[in-house]
Scaffold this motif. Structure first.
Motif: not given
Ligand code: OGA
Ligand code: MN
Length: 210
Positions: A1-7, A18-25, A168-170
């Motif tokens: 995933m590109s940075d912009s897709e992730l963002f 209200g929240y977001s939890v993503l691994s290997n982000a 890398g989890t965000l």
């Protein structure tokens, strides 16, 4: 995933829940250089974290035990991290019109036994910290190492999420809305915690305290 897709994905989840939890982000290269830097920093650069202007050192130790080091532009890792965080800010402002303005962040080192009891990162009406970002710099974290971040709903004690501090989890969430805690770590635990603020300076209160 590109940075912009992730963002975009983070912004969308903040909008919806209200929240977001993503691994290997976090991009692996950035995460590696941050993980390397935090372990290379001399211990004198870290200091016992506080919990606000009015609290005594003794009181703070009951609530949190980690040691922190603020991140600036003076190293490549710090610079790249701040740039990446700036990209996330832009995407969130575009999607949510939050008016995020400044960003501050620190490395945190939890040694064995260290914790951070349930707290909010910001208080309503005192519009300083709007959005919290946390990411983890631990390449081989095991479930038995403890140190989970537990996120609670605004009201109620049943956790919404329990997050292992894996490389890398965000984690991103609205600072005023989600009480959270760090369970005792059973080995060295490295993270970054950061906050986006709106520009709330006025004549009576120039710059909200860190
Ligand atoms: C904080 C915090 C969470 C974590 O520093 O305010 O809640 O998982 N950190 O390190
Ligand atoms: Mn917090």
């Amino acid at each position: 995933m590109s940075d912009s897709e992730l963002f975009e994905q983070v912004a969308e989840e903040i909008y919806r829940q209200g929240y977001s939890v993503l691994s290997n982000a976090l991009p692996a290269e950035l995460c590696n250089s941050l993980a390397e830097e935090v372990r290379r920093l001399p211990s004198e650069r870290f200091s016992r974290a506080g919990i606000g202007r009015q609290e005594t050192h003794l009181k703070a130790e009951v609530i949190r035990r980690d040691e922190i080091c603020w991140i600036d532009n003076s190293t490549t890792a710090g610079h790249d991290w701040l740039e990446w965080a700036g990209g996330l800010k832009q995407a969130i402002n575009r999607r949510l019109f939050l008016g995020l303005f400044s960003f501050e962040s620190h490395y945190a080192h939890y040694q064995t036994g260290d914790f951070y009891k349930v707290h909010l990162d910001a208080f309503r009406g005192q519009q300083n910290r709007v959005l919290t970002v946390v990411t983890y710099l631990n390449p081989d974290w095991n479930p038995e190492d403890g140190g989970e971040l537990v996120i609670y709903p605004e009201k109620g004690s049943t956790p919404l999420m329990k997050v292992m501090p894996e490389f890398g989890t965000l984690v991103v969430f609205l600072s005023e809305e989600f009480p959270h805690e760090v369970l005792p770590a059973k080995t060295d635990r490295y993270s970054i915690a950061g906050w986006y603020r709106i520009n709330s300076s006025d004549s009576s209160r120039i710059d909200p305290e860190a």
